[in-house]
Design a protein around this motif. Structure first.
Motif, PDB file in Angstrom:
ATOM      1  N   LEU A 370     -29.908  68.756   6.524  1.00 53.89           N
ATOM      2  CA  LEU A 370     -31.150  69.485   6.765  1.00 53.89           C
ATOM      3  C   LEU A 370     -32.377  68.606   6.550  1.00 53.89           C
ATOM      4  O   LEU A 370     -33.362  68.714   7.291  1.00 53.89           O
ATOM      5  CB  LEU A 370     -31.225  70.706   5.860  1.00 53.89           C
ATOM      6  N   ASP A 371     -32.326  67.697   5.561  1.00 57.42           N
ATOM      7  CA  ASP A 371     -33.502  66.884   5.265  1.00 57.42           C
ATOM      8  C   ASP A 371     -33.775  65.821   6.324  1.00 57.42           C
ATOM      9  O   ASP A 371     -34.794  65.126   6.275  1.00 57.42           O
ATOM     10  CB  ASP A 371     -33.398  66.239   3.872  1.00 57.42           C
ATOM     11  N   TYR A 381     -30.908  78.583   9.317  1.00 59.03           N
ATOM     12  CA  TYR A 381     -29.683  79.366   9.220  1.00 59.03           C
ATOM     13  C   TYR A 381     -28.472  78.448   9.108  1.00 59.03           C
ATOM     14  O   TYR A 381     -28.351  77.466   9.833  1.00 59.03           O
ATOM     15  CB  TYR A 381     -29.506  80.268  10.446  1.00 59.03           C
ATOM     16  N   GLY A 382     -27.560  78.791   8.203  1.00 60.52           N
ATOM     17  CA  GLY A 382     -26.313  78.056   8.095  1.00 60.52           C
ATOM     18  C   GLY A 382     -26.300  76.986   7.033  1.00 60.52           C
ATOM     19  O   GLY A 382     -25.235  76.540   6.612  1.00 60.52           O
ATOM     20  N   TYR A 383     -27.468  76.521   6.624  1.00 59.92           N
ATOM     21  CA  TYR A 383     -27.527  75.509   5.572  1.00 59.92           C
ATOM     22  C   TYR A 383     -27.519  76.211   4.210  1.00 59.92           C
ATOM     23  O   TYR A 383     -28.463  76.936   3.872  1.00 59.92           O
ATOM     24  CB  TYR A 383     -28.785  74.645   5.723  1.00 59.92           C
ATOM     25  N   SER A 384     -26.469  75.996   3.416  1.00 60.78           N
ATOM     26  CA  SER A 384     -26.293  76.755   2.178  1.00 60.78           C
ATOM     27  C   SER A 384     -27.394  76.483   1.168  1.00 60.78           C
ATOM     28  O   SER A 384     -27.712  77.330   0.338  1.00 60.78           O
ATOM     29  CB  SER A 384     -24.929  76.428   1.547  1.00 60.78           C
ATOM     30  N   GLY A 385     -27.990  75.297   1.233  1.00 59.98           N
ATOM     31  CA  GLY A 385     -29.035  74.970   0.275  1.00 59.98           C
ATOM     32  C   GLY A 385     -30.397  75.470   0.675  1.00 59.98           C
ATOM     33  O   GLY A 385     -31.366  75.340  -0.077  1.00 59.98           O
ATOM     34  N   ALA A 386     -30.484  76.071   1.873  1.00 63.48           N
ATOM     35  CA  ALA A 386     -31.781  76.533   2.357  1.00 63.48           C
ATOM     36  C   ALA A 386     -32.135  77.869   1.718  1.00 63.48           C
ATOM     37  O   ALA A 386     -31.258  78.669   1.396  1.00 63.48           O
ATOM     38  CB  ALA A 386     -31.747  76.688   3.873  1.00 63.48           C
TER      39      ALA A 386
END
Length: 410
Positions: A370-371, A381-386
């Motif tokens: 993501l970063d 959506y879908g990125y658990s750390g978001a």
């Protein structure tokens, strides 16, 4: 002897006609497959892709390098049409714009079925040859068009994309472009990031040709070493003859030779002569040089028609291909070498890419971190750390309490 000096111009004319006639004879059986044509971009910028606009009629279109009569005169039998969207669409509407350009290529085939046959395979190209039509394939120019998504890559494949240029004139979050080598851009991936490697592997799995036009030298080498199938440079020339960073250096040409890959020579003056002016003979010099360094099987044509502002004298539009073939014959290229450059080299590469593909293999799935993504309009959506978009009641107010308290203390 001196009294017959006047015969020499007649001999030269007859010899020129002989080579031109030979070129046409060869091309009747083996028409040229061109690696890169930007007519779809002209249709967007001039007519907003409205093909039924009377001015957009491809049988009479006058201001472009490409129209149907010129394709017929040039004995063009196969064309990778560029589905191109500029770098300023990155992190914005690149995917939408790319879909629209793929759509206009398909609509060209639907509107002019007597001329174009949209195909997605090497066998489809051969079928178009037999039917006397222009085999029309989709090449997506610029990795930003997939928006760093393996899912988008696969979707574009299903819509007919058969090559992807890994970058255009901008870095993607996973691959470096040619401007890194000029110092105008900073290297971000040192060629290919780990996600970029996943893109290459997924292209191999799907059967999408890897195109290294526009990429940095480090990206060229990384892709050539990683790919299980030959790659192409859809519209690049020889760096030794014109030291422009869009061209291919000798050490990379050696890798092209070792991997059975292909350099489809670009006609843009700035890449041919490194000056505003160029001529047909100088383009033939690039073809000669690539044949010398990388082998006759490494040579093809990627004119970049309708994507450039300056073209060599003698190669002003797509109708001029027979004149270039005549020049190669004049330079003692064999008929087999000419047929290779015209079509057989590209067909060999395409077939090797198809043979290396394996749709039973598990697709690459791991998303880009993501970063590594940019863009204020992007969702997560879908990125658990978001952060969750569905917060419990009172969560937002609770998160504001420390800020309000600090402001109170001020």
């Amino acid at each position: 002897m001196w009294t017959s000096w006047w015969l020499w111009p007649l001999v030269a004319i007859c010899t020129a006609d002989e080579f031109r006639e030979q070129a046409e004879r060869i091309m009747q059986g083996t028409p040229v497959i061109d690696g890169h044509n930007d007519l779809p971009w002209q249709l967007l910028t001039s007519f907003n892709n409205q093909l039924r606009d009377a001015r957009a009629n491809l049988t009479s279109l006058a201001h472009t390098h490409t129209n149907i009569p010129k394709l017929r005169a040039g004995l063009v039998g196969g064309q990778f049409w560029s589905a191109y969207t500029p770098c300023d669409t990155q992190n914005k509407d690149a995917v939408k714009r790319t879909l629209e350009q793929i759509d206009v290529i398909h609509r060209m085939c639907q509107m002019y079925p007597e001329t174009f046959l949209c195909v997605t395979s090497s066998e489809g190209i051969r079928q178009a040859f037999q039917e006397g039509k222009v085999a029309s394939l989709v090449g997506v120019e610029g990795g930003h068009s997939i928006d760093s998504s393996l899912g988008v890559l696969r979707a574009l494949y299903h819509l007919g994309m058969r090559y992807l240029t890994l970058t255009h004139s901008c870095n993607t979050p996973w691959a470096d472009n040619w401007l890194v080598d000029t110092g105008e851009d900073e290297a971000q991936s040192q060629g290919l990031s780990s996600f970029g490697q996943s893109v290459v592997k997924e292209m191999n799995r799907l059967g999408v040709i890897i195109d290294l036009a526009h990429v940095s030298v480090a990206t060229m080498k990384a892709a050539l070493q990683l790919s299980k199938a030959p790659v192409i440079f859809s519209h690049s020339s020889a760096y030794r003859l014109c030291g422009h960073r869009r061209n291919v250096p000798d050490d990379v040409l050696e890798l092209v030779n070792q991997t059975g890959s292909l350099v489809m020579v670009n006609f843009y003056n700035d890449y041919v002569s490194c000056r505003a002016e160029a001529n047909l003979s100088q383009v033939a010099d690039h073809l000669d040089y690539i044949k010398k360094v990388a082998g006759a099987g490494a040579v093809g044509f990627g004119g970049d028609y309708d994507g450039v502002s300056r073209l060599p004298s003698g190669l002003e539009d797509v109708s001029k291909y027979p004149d270039l073939i005549a020049e190669l014959l004049r330079r003692q290229w064999t008929e087999a070498e000419v047929k290779g450059a015209l079509a057989e080299n590209l067909l060999r590469v395409f077939e090797a890419v198809e043979q290396a593909s394996d749709h039973t293999q598990t697709p690459e799935e791991e998303p880009i971190p993501l970063d590594k993504l940019e863009g204020s309009c992007r969702t997560t959506y879908g990125y658990s750390g978001a952060p969750s978009l569905h917060r419990p009641p009172g969560t937002l107010l609770a998160s504001l309490v420390p800020l309000l308290f600090s402001l109170y203390l001020l």
